[in-house]
Enzyme design. Structure first.
Site, PDB file in Angstrom:
ATOM      1  CE1 TYR A  70      28.132  -4.161  17.472  1.00  0.00           C
ATOM      2  CE2 TYR A  70      27.119  -2.027  17.055  1.00  0.00           C
ATOM      3  CZ  TYR A  70      27.166  -3.220  17.752  1.00  0.00           C
ATOM      4  OH  TYR A  70      26.240  -3.465  18.728  1.00  0.00           O
ATOM      5  CG  ASP A 120      35.895  -2.440   5.892  1.00  0.00           C
ATOM      6  OD1 ASP A 120      36.767  -1.585   6.188  1.00  0.00           O
ATOM      7  OD2 ASP A 120      34.851  -2.594   6.551  1.00  0.00           O
ATOM      8  CG  LEU A 160      40.891  -3.503   6.626  1.00  0.00           C
ATOM      9  CD1 LEU A 160      42.170  -4.341   6.616  1.00  0.00           C
ATOM     10  CD2 LEU A 160      39.792  -4.270   7.367  1.00  0.00           C
ATOM     11  CG  ASP A 201      38.309   4.530   0.011  1.00  0.00           C
ATOM     12  OD1 ASP A 201      37.237   5.031  -0.398  1.00  0.00           O
ATOM     13  OD2 ASP A 201      38.889   4.925   1.049  1.00  0.00           O
ATOM     14  CB  ILE A 202      33.204   2.735  -1.326  1.00  0.00           C
ATOM     15  CG1 ILE A 202      33.203   3.851  -0.286  1.00  0.00           C
ATOM     16  CG2 ILE A 202      32.875   1.387  -0.703  1.00  0.00           C
ATOM     17  CD1 ILE A 202      31.813   4.222   0.200  1.00  0.00           C
ATOM     18  CB  SER A 247      21.383   7.321  11.275  1.00  0.00           C
ATOM     19  OG  SER A 247      21.315   7.748  12.605  1.00  0.00           O
ATOM     20  CE1 TYR A 266      27.074   8.960  10.514  1.00  0.00           C
ATOM     21  CE2 TYR A 266      25.416   9.625  12.114  1.00  0.00           C
ATOM     22  CZ  TYR A 266      25.973   8.661  11.296  1.00  0.00           C
ATOM     23  OH  TYR A 266      25.409   7.399  11.251  1.00  0.00           O
ATOM     24  CE  LYS A 291      25.214   7.366   7.742  1.00  0.00           C
ATOM     25  NZ  LYS A 291      25.525   6.170   6.984  1.00  0.00           N
ATOM     26  CG  ASN A 300      27.733   5.538  20.024  1.00  0.00           C
ATOM     27  OD1 ASN A 300      28.532   5.243  19.146  1.00  0.00           O
ATOM     28  ND2 ASN A 300      26.849   6.503  19.863  1.00  0.00           N
ATOM     29  NE  ARG A 322      26.296  13.017  23.228  1.00  0.00           N
ATOM     30  CZ  ARG A 322      26.297  11.720  22.903  1.00  0.00           C
ATOM     31  NH1 ARG A 322      27.441  11.046  22.928  1.00  0.00           N
ATOM     32  NH2 ARG A 322      25.195  11.085  22.575  1.00  0.00           N
TER      33      ARG A 322
HETATM   34  P1  NAD Z   1      31.852   0.793  11.637  1.00  0.00           P
HETATM   35  O1  NAD Z   1      32.771   1.953  11.644  1.00  0.00           O
HETATM   36  O2  NAD Z   1      32.073  -0.293  12.645  1.00  0.00           O
HETATM   37  O3  NAD Z   1      31.838   0.119  10.180  1.00  0.00           O
HETATM   38  C1  NAD Z   1      32.017   0.856   9.003  1.00  0.00           C
HETATM   39  C2  NAD Z   1      33.055   0.129   8.149  1.00  0.00           C
HETATM   40  O4  NAD Z   1      33.233   0.857   6.937  1.00  0.00           O
HETATM   41  C3  NAD Z   1      34.408   0.030   8.829  1.00  0.00           C
HETATM   42  O5  NAD Z   1      34.871  -1.299   8.793  1.00  0.00           O
HETATM   43  C4  NAD Z   1      35.300   0.963   7.990  1.00  0.00           C
HETATM   44  O6  NAD Z   1      36.645   0.502   7.957  1.00  0.00           O
HETATM   45  C5  NAD Z   1      34.616   0.912   6.651  1.00  0.00           C
HETATM   46  N1  NAD Z   1      34.816   2.103   5.799  1.00  0.00           N
HETATM   47  C6  NAD Z   1      34.686   3.413   6.149  1.00  0.00           C
HETATM   48  N2  NAD Z   1      34.910   4.219   5.105  1.00  0.00           N
HETATM   49  C7  NAD Z   1      35.181   3.395   4.055  1.00  0.00           C
HETATM   50  C8  NAD Z   1      35.504   3.620   2.695  1.00  0.00           C
HETATM   51  N3  NAD Z   1      35.592   4.863   2.199  1.00  0.00           N
HETATM   52  N4  NAD Z   1      35.735   2.551   1.892  1.00  0.00           N
HETATM   53  C9  NAD Z   1      35.652   1.294   2.379  1.00  0.00           C
HETATM   54  N5  NAD Z   1      35.358   1.025   3.655  1.00  0.00           N
HETATM   55  C10 NAD Z   1      35.124   2.056   4.485  1.00  0.00           C
HETATM   56  O7  NAD Z   1      30.357   1.367  11.751  1.00  0.00           O
HETATM   57  P2  NAD Z   1      29.000   0.608  12.046  1.00  0.00           P
HETATM   58  O8  NAD Z   1      28.580   0.947  13.430  1.00  0.00           O
HETATM   59  O9  NAD Z   1      29.102  -0.809  11.635  1.00  0.00           O
HETATM   60  O10 NAD Z   1      28.040   1.414  11.070  1.00  0.00           O
HETATM   61  C11 NAD Z   1      27.778   0.968   9.755  1.00  0.00           C
HETATM   62  C12 NAD Z   1      26.909   1.988   9.037  1.00  0.00           C
HETATM   63  O11 NAD Z   1      25.710   2.172   9.783  1.00  0.00           O
HETATM   64  C13 NAD Z   1      27.529   3.373   8.914  1.00  0.00           C
HETATM   65  O12 NAD Z   1      27.185   3.888   7.646  1.00  0.00           O
HETATM   66  C14 NAD Z   1      26.870   4.175  10.015  1.00  0.00           C
HETATM   67  O13 NAD Z   1      26.801   5.539   9.714  1.00  0.00           O
HETATM   68  C15 NAD Z   1      25.488   3.559  10.050  1.00  0.00           C
HETATM   69  N6  NAD Z   1      24.835   3.708  11.355  1.00  0.00           N
HETATM   70  C16 NAD Z   1      25.468   3.254  12.479  1.00  0.00           C
HETATM   71  C17 NAD Z   1      24.878   3.429  13.717  1.00  0.00           C
HETATM   72  C18 NAD Z   1      25.576   2.977  14.971  1.00  0.00           C
HETATM   73  O14 NAD Z   1      25.198   3.429  16.050  1.00  0.00           O
HETATM   74  N7  NAD Z   1      26.561   2.093  14.925  1.00  0.00           N
HETATM   75  C19 NAD Z   1      23.619   4.037  13.812  1.00  0.00           C
HETATM   76  C20 NAD Z   1      22.977   4.461  12.642  1.00  0.00           C
HETATM   77  C21 NAD Z   1      23.609   4.275  11.403  1.00  0.00           C
HETATM   78  C1  UD1 Z   2      24.314   8.839  18.685  1.00  0.00           C
HETATM   79  C2  UD1 Z   2      24.646   9.840  17.608  1.00  0.00           C
HETATM   80  C3  UD1 Z   2      23.591   9.781  16.515  1.00  0.00           C
HETATM   81  C4  UD1 Z   2      23.412   8.349  15.999  1.00  0.00           C
HETATM   82  C5  UD1 Z   2      23.025   7.478  17.184  1.00  0.00           C
HETATM   83  C6  UD1 Z   2      22.798   6.030  16.803  1.00  0.00           C
HETATM   84  C7  UD1 Z   2      25.781  11.619  18.876  1.00  0.00           C
HETATM   85  C8  UD1 Z   2      25.682  13.013  19.377  1.00  0.00           C
HETATM   86  N1  UD1 Z   2      24.708  11.165  18.200  1.00  0.00           N
HETATM   87  O1  UD1 Z   2      23.183   9.328  19.303  1.00  0.00           O
HETATM   88  O2  UD1 Z   2      23.955  10.599  15.441  1.00  0.00           O
HETATM   89  O3  UD1 Z   2      22.395   8.298  15.030  1.00  0.00           O
HETATM   90  O4  UD1 Z   2      24.086   7.550  18.143  1.00  0.00           O
HETATM   91  O5  UD1 Z   2      23.971   5.331  16.835  1.00  0.00           O
HETATM   92  O6  UD1 Z   2      26.790  10.951  19.014  1.00  0.00           O
HETATM   93  N2  UD1 Z   2      25.270   9.034  27.070  1.00  0.00           N
HETATM   94  C9  UD1 Z   2      25.788   9.315  28.320  1.00  0.00           C
HETATM   95  N3  UD1 Z   2      27.120   9.121  28.506  1.00  0.00           N
HETATM   96  C10 UD1 Z   2      27.961   8.666  27.530  1.00  0.00           C
HETATM   97  C11 UD1 Z   2      27.425   8.373  26.267  1.00  0.00           C
HETATM   98  C12 UD1 Z   2      26.071   8.591  26.050  1.00  0.00           C
HETATM   99  O7  UD1 Z   2      25.062   9.742  29.217  1.00  0.00           O
HETATM  100  O8  UD1 Z   2      29.175   8.533  27.788  1.00  0.00           O
HETATM  101  C13 UD1 Z   2      23.814   9.216  26.849  1.00  0.00           C
HETATM  102  C14 UD1 Z   2      23.462  10.234  25.776  1.00  0.00           C
HETATM  103  O9  UD1 Z   2      23.352  11.516  26.319  1.00  0.00           O
HETATM  104  C15 UD1 Z   2      22.129   9.656  25.261  1.00  0.00           C
HETATM  105  C16 UD1 Z   2      22.284   8.142  25.430  1.00  0.00           C
HETATM  106  O10 UD1 Z   2      23.315   7.973  26.402  1.00  0.00           O
HETATM  107  O11 UD1 Z   2      21.071  10.082  26.076  1.00  0.00           O
HETATM  108  C17 UD1 Z   2      22.681   7.428  24.164  1.00  0.00           C
HETATM  109  O12 UD1 Z   2      23.837   8.056  23.623  1.00  0.00           O
HETATM  110  P1  UD1 Z   2      24.575   7.508  22.307  1.00  0.00           P
HETATM  111  O13 UD1 Z   2      24.891   6.065  22.475  1.00  0.00           O
HETATM  112  O14 UD1 Z   2      25.695   8.420  21.991  1.00  0.00           O
HETATM  113  O15 UD1 Z   2      23.442   7.580  21.179  1.00  0.00           O
HETATM  114  P2  UD1 Z   2      22.583   8.841  20.649  1.00  0.00           P
HETATM  115  O16 UD1 Z   2      22.664   9.989  21.558  1.00  0.00           O
HETATM  116  O17 UD1 Z   2      21.228   8.333  20.344  1.00  0.00           O
END
Ligand code: NAD
Ligand code: UD1
Length: 338
Positions: free
Chosen positions: A11, A31, A33, A58-59, A124, A148, A152, A198, A291
């Site tokens: 993403y 990646d 995948l 894979d990394i 994060s 998780y 991090k 999420n 939750r």
């Molecule tokens: P995502 O799952 O969409 O993307 C991660 C990608 O990494 C995927 O395409 C997956 O196939 C690949 N991958 C996983 N393990 C791998 C491995 N061992 N080797 C090679 N490829 C691998 O996730 P995202 O939402 O794009 O998040 C990217 C990064 O940002 C992650 O590290 C995540 O923890 C961090 N992050 C995401 C969020 C969020 O809400 N999306 C918030 C805070 C931090």
């Molecule tokens: C999630 C992750 C957190 C990560 C962050 C950023 C969890 C427990 N935590 O947190 O580790 O860093 O995303 O990506 O997953 N909500 C609802 N109904 C739903 C889904 C969410 O009410 O079906 C509410 C949650 O209670 C929260 C808000 O929406 O108040 C956002 O939720 P979410 O998108 O999961 O993000 P975080 O809780 O911030």
């Protein structure tokens, strides 16, 4: 400038690849995948006119990474690859520590061997645990409550130690708040497999009719309307934050830490309203129990990134919801399998 992007098919990684190409840089994607589809590549090409080099692998595979680094003159690495579902991490801690912690260590070993000294890591806001106050600044105490989050934090700690031993390296920890939204074309977006964890993808699947209603996890928090408050940031703004980090800190030896957020919080019900408005459909919801592990509110103080990276989030809540809706309508089942 050639940038190795681990997890570049995911993403945040895919949106960052588009922004990198538009800024004249060349992403080299690695990646496995595990949580993404190969068809993302064609979307990157459709949006930019450039097909990036892609290595499926894979990394954690050191020989594979050595080959990728030997074949490409990489200047910096942006490291997105990892697993990210909190609930799943409780069920499968070994996989989380192996992918996120061990994976990062193998990557840094390969970088050291190839003399690549510049790394940007996807951290994060989860590393702040339950913050004592908001907005959150980078020097707030860190903690974690689930595997998780701990993975991090462990990576942040490992990278801090690695930087102490190798001060010539440039290591940037970017702490993302809540990434949402999609590329404005509607051709690229978040494609969660199965039940979304999420909020935003869940709301958009309710709006498009894939799910009946949104479960709202608690309405008795000490917030504006009782529901949880978060700092939602448009994924393209987040992607641009990586370019800013690369431009301003990528060549500067040091350990650099930044919040990437907007500095504003929205409640769950405010997000539901904003989405209903953008989509022109009512989003049904039901309040259910809290939750476990959730916090009441969380938003960033993004001043440091503004001052030092000359970056700030520009896109509004309307952009976040309208762009998500366009992606959802154009791609009701996400990316194609091929
Ligand atoms: P995502 O799952 O969409 O993307 C991660 C990608 O990494 C995927 O395409 C997956 O196939 C690949 N991958 C996983 N393990 C791998 C491995 N061992 N080797 C090679 N490829 C691998 O996730 P995202 O939402 O794009 O998040 C990217 C990064 O940002 C992650 O590290 C995540 O923890 C961090 N992050 C995401 C969020 C969020 O809400 N999306 C918030 C805070 C931090
Ligand atoms: C999630 C992750 C957190 C990560 C962050 C950023 C969890 C427990 N935590 O947190 O580790 O860093 O995303 O990506 O997953 N909500 C609802 N109904 C739903 C889904 C969410 O009410 O079906 C509410 C949650 O209670 C929260 C808000 O929406 O108040 C956002 O939720 P979410 O998108 O999961 O993000 P975080 O809780 O911030």
């Amino acid at each position: 400038m050639r940038i190795l992007v681990t997890g570049g098919m995911g993403y945040i990684g895919s949106h960052t690849c588009v922004q990198l190409i538009e800024a004249g840089m060349m992403p080299i994607i690695v990646d496995n995948l595990y949580n993404s589809k190969k068809s993302v590549l064609a979307r990157i090409e459709m949006l930019t006119g450039v097909m990036p080099t892609f290595y499926e692998g894979d990394i954690r595979d050191r020989a594979f990474l050595d080959k990728v680094l030997a074949e490409n003159n990489v200047e910096s690495v942006i490291h997105f690859a990892g697993l990210k579902a909190v609930g799943e991490s409780v069920e499968k801690p070994l996989e989380y520590y192996d992918n996120n912690v061990h994976g990062t260590l193998v990557l840094v070993e390969a970088m050291r061997a190839a003399e690549v000294n510049s790394l940007i890591f996807s951290s994060s806001a989860t590393v702040y645990g339950d913050p004592a106050s908001v907005p959150i600044m980078e020097d707030f105490p860190t903690s974690a409550t689930n595997p998780y989050g701990r993975s991090k934090l462990m990576v942040e700690n490992c990278l801090t130690d690695i930087h102490k031993a190798h001060p010539e390296m440039s290591i940037t920890l970017l702490r993302y708040f809540n990434p949402v939204g999609s590329h404005k074309s509607g051709e690229m977006g978040e494609d969660p497999q199965g039940m979304p964890n999420n909020l935003m993808p869940f709301i958009s699947q309710v709006a498009v009719g894939r799910r009946g209603y949104l479960p709202v996890f608690g309405d008795d928090y000490p917030t504006v309307d009782g529901t949880g408050v978060r700092d939602y940031i448009h994924v393209v703004d987040l992607a641009d934050g990586h370019l800013a980090a690369l431009n301003y800190k990528g060549k500067e030896a040091g350990l650099h830490i930044y919040n990437l957020g907007t500095g504003h919080g929205f409640s769950v019900l405010q997000m539901v309203d904003a989405f209903s408005e953008a989509a022109g459909v009512e989003v049904a919801y039901q309040v259910v129990p809290r939750r476990p592990g959730d916090i009441a509110e969380c938003w960033a103080d993004p001043t440091k990134a503004k001052t030092e990276l000359y970056w700030e989030a520009r896109r509004t809540i309307e952009d976040m919801t309208a762009d998500t809706w366009r992606w959802q309508l154009n791609n009701p089942n996400g990316y194609p399998d091929v």
